[in-house]
Design a protein around this motif. Structure first.
Motif, short mmCIF file in Angstrom:
data_model
loop_
_atom_site.label_atom_id
_atom_site.label_comp_id
_atom_site.label_asym_id
_atom_site.label_seq_id
_atom_site.Cartn_x
_atom_site.Cartn_y
_atom_site.Cartn_z
N LYS A 1 146.89 0.26 -56.09
CA LYS A 1 147.85 -0.84 -56.23
C LYS A 1 147.13 -2.18 -56.41
CE LYS A 1 151.99 0.82 -53.82
NZ LYS A 1 152.90 0.58 -52.66
N GLU B 1 148.34 -3.88 -59.61
CA GLU B 1 149.29 -4.97 -59.41
C GLU B 1 148.62 -6.32 -59.27
OE1 GLU B 1 151.74 -3.89 -56.11
OE2 GLU B 1 152.40 -2.00 -57.03
N GLN B 2 147.41 -6.34 -58.72
CA GLN B 2 146.70 -7.60 -58.54
C GLN B 2 145.60 -7.82 -59.59
OE1 GLN B 2 145.38 -8.20 -54.45
NE2 GLN B 2 147.00 -6.86 -53.71
#
Length: 413
Positions: free
Chosen positions: A102, A106-107
């Motif tokens: 993630k 996502e980052q």
């Protein structure tokens, strides 16, 4: 589950399944190494004391993780990564892997910041945001430079060997000949070969040169404006010194009063290369000696490229000051060429770090530069060559990377 992880990573891997699988493999090894301690401290180049920035706040040390996975089982094809995840990992470890993926997706967190290290010229370089991550393109030309420089240091040693095929410094040579050679060298010549690494960042170039060149032949200086970069460069130096000291403990003699365990001494200092005076720059090293070689991977992304085309993995995480430069990304190249020609590089007879009559022959034969600057591609070649001509560099050459892209401009006065 394994297939789900692959699908999650695909957008960050240009939808390349092979690359996504490779990233998952590295993350699996990372989790096993970090949380199961399934490796020796001598191989842990990013120890917990040096890696607080990479701790994951959702780890609960009171939870029982799976038994240590023998990664030899993977290497011997007894286990696949899919089997490790689905059959050997505990539920908590699968949660950790999911959280790391993630972060990656996502980052847009670079994998090197998640793993905490990046291989570079046979070293493990600690990586920490926002300091620039060492790139393979930089590693490639650093290897090329090391090969050329070792020809220069081989002048008085017929037993010198360098394996040009696998690009690894010959350890047999290093062990068998260097002590004898360098006693002769240090007795005969009173100057070391001085190298200046401008915009040193993590210190990867300076440290690789220090580690790969014959012992006690060089003094290497690394400068940067960033406190984060200098902190990380010094951390890498201390970490590598500690590892080298542990690996060579039985071979160390009692006369070694120097805390620097690299083959050659490295000193990192804070300096703004664009704004500092000549006096401030020269104060970093012995003014009478001068510099024999300047290397630099400076900022070379133009403001337009930075604002419009830069990958989020880079733009969101790495220091803007280490990436972007004015004048179409060549501001630093102009300044470095000016300083090198007028103030820093040894000139005339002073550019001989020893008196061997064959030095000039070796330099010409192997085209050993005095200045090496990384660039962003062909669009910068003409402008940087113009700077070098303006500052009286008599010989220039372009080094291309493995993809055929113009990657370095090198020069001699």
């Amino acid at each position: 589950m394994y297939q789900r992880f692959i699908r999650q990573l695909l957008p960050k891997c240009s939808h390349n399944v092979i690359q996504a699988k490779q990233e998952i493999k590295w993350l699996v090894f990372y989790i096993n190494n970090k949380y199961n301690n399934n490796y020796s401290s001598s191989n842990n180049n990013c120890s917990s004391s040096n890696n607080n920035y990479n701790n994951i706040n959702y780890i609960d040390n009171n939870i029982n993780y799976s038994d240590n996975i023998n990664l030899n089982d993977y290497n011997n094809n007894n286990l696949s990564i899919k089997e490790i995840i689905e059959k050997k990992f505990s539920e908590k470890e699968r949660e950790i892997l999911n959280e790391l993926i993630k972060e990656r997706v996502e980052q847009s967190k670079p994998l090197q910041y998640i793993l905490g290290t990046q291989p570079f010229c046979d070293l493990e370089i600690i990586t920490k945001p926002p300091v620039l991550i060492p790139r393979w393109e930089t590693e490639e030309w650093t290897y090329q430079l090391i090969t050329k420089l070792n020809h220069l240091f081989s002048i008085n040693n017929n037993n010198y060997k360098y394996n040009n095929d696998d690009k690894k410094y010959n350890k047999k040579y290093n062990k068998k000949y260097n002590k004898k050679y360098n006693k002769k060298y240090n007795k005969k010549y009173n100057k070391k070969y001085n190298i200046l690494d401008i915009c040193t960042g993590s210190g990867c170039i300076a440290l690789s040169l220090a580690n790969s060149l014959p012992p006690n032949t060089c003094q290497i200086y690394g400068i940067d404006i960033s406190d984060d970069a200098l902190s990380l460069a010094n951390l890498n130096l201390a970490n590598l010194n500690n590892n080298n000291n542990n690996n060579n403990h039985d071979n160390n003699d009692n006369n070694n009063s120097n805390n620097n365990k690299m083959n050659n001494q490295v000193k990192f200092s804070k300096l703004d290369i664009l704004q500092s005076s000549i006096e401030e720059i020269k104060s970093l090293f012995n003014e009478d000696d001068g510099i024999d070689l300047i290397v630099s991977n400076p900022p070379y992304i133009s403001p337009m490229e930075y604002n419009n085309n830069l990958d989020p993995d880079v733009k969101l995480w790495e220091d803007k000051c280490a990436l972007m430069a004015n004048d179409d990304g060549t501001e630093f190249h102009n300044r470095i060429a000016y300083l090198a020609s007028n103030y820093l590089l040894r000139r005339n007879n002073n550019n001989k770090f020893h008196d061997d009559e064959n030095q000039e022959i070796i330099i010409k034969k192997y085209q050993i530069p005095q200045l090496v600057m990384e660039i962003g591609g062909s669009h910068q070649v003409e402008k940087v060559i113009h700077y070098l001509n303006k500052y009286h560099f008599g010989w220039t050459q372009i080094w291309k990377d493995a993809t055929g892209k113009e990657r370095c401009i090198v020069a001699r006065l």
